[in-house]
Design an enzyme around this catalytic site. Sequence first.
Site, PDB file in Angstrom:
ATOM      1  N   PRO A   1       0.945  -1.477  -0.015  1.00  0.00           N
ATOM      2  CA  PRO A   1       0.112  -0.183   0.104  1.00  0.00           C
ATOM      3  C   PRO A   1       1.072   1.171   0.089  1.00  0.00           C
ATOM      4  O   PRO A   1       1.710   1.525   1.036  1.00  0.00           O
ATOM      5  CB  PRO A   1      -0.719  -0.385   1.278  1.00  0.00           C
ATOM      6  CG  PRO A   1      -1.080  -1.850   1.693  1.00  0.00           C
ATOM      7  CD  PRO A   1       0.457  -1.706   1.296  1.00  0.00           C
ATOM      8  N   HIS A   2       0.467   1.628  -1.154  1.00  0.00           N
ATOM      9  CA  HIS A   2       0.427   3.279  -1.086  1.00  0.00           C
ATOM     10  C   HIS A   2       0.408   4.329  -1.505  1.00  0.00           C
ATOM     11  O   HIS A   2      -0.433   4.254  -2.543  1.00  0.00           O
ATOM     12  CB  HIS A   2       2.958   2.970  -1.811  1.00  0.00           C
ATOM     13  CG  HIS A   2       2.540   3.181  -3.420  1.00  0.00           C
ATOM     14  ND1 HIS A   2       2.037   1.057  -3.268  1.00  0.00           N
ATOM     15  CD2 HIS A   2       2.639   3.344  -4.381  1.00  0.00           C
ATOM     16  CE1 HIS A   2       2.091   1.423  -4.589  1.00  0.00           C
ATOM     17  NE2 HIS A   2       2.287   2.651  -5.312  1.00  0.00           N
ATOM     18  N   ALA A   3       0.868   5.695  -1.614  1.00  0.00           N
ATOM     19  CA  ALA A   3       0.547   6.771  -2.269  1.00  0.00           C
ATOM     20  C   ALA A   3       1.193   7.775  -2.504  1.00  0.00           C
ATOM     21  O   ALA A   3       2.571   7.759  -1.949  1.00  0.00           O
ATOM     22  CB  ALA A   3      -0.547   7.627  -1.790  1.00  0.00           C
TER      23      ALA A   3
END
Length: 155
Positions: free
Chosen positions: A67-69
């Site tokens: 998960p990353h943005a």
Amino acid sequence: MAFKQSLMENKSIKLQAEAADWRTAIKLGTDMLVASGAVEAGYYDAIINCIKTMGPYIIIAPNFAMPHARPEDGVNRTAFALVTLKTPVLFDDEPEPVDVLVTLAGSTSDEHMAGLMEVIQILEDEASETGVNLAPLRLCRTENDVYQAIDNALN
């Protein structure tokens, strides 16, 4: 920022956790990074919104998600969090469940590369059909187990 160093400094390891669904699993990782000050609370929402828009882009191998943005979505400094799940979760429209998540908060495009390279070294398994071996992290029950698994993979 190195993976092991980040996990130690941010106290961002949660092993054999319970999560009702993929959103909860992601929140486990982002909450640790919020508590450490590495990201703002909105970073979780940014990840969820990206997944709603682009699909589960964070699943980078069978049973493994990162998960990353974007850095501008609330990253204060580069950091990683590790979550292993007791029971895998399914992402919408994805046939493979996920039980190992490494949350990434990159403050710049390049800053997190050292840590990413460590994650790849830990999980890489050329003999595996998928090229990935999650066992070293799945078998961990303590923070020290995680640190040892990282050291073993990097030596």
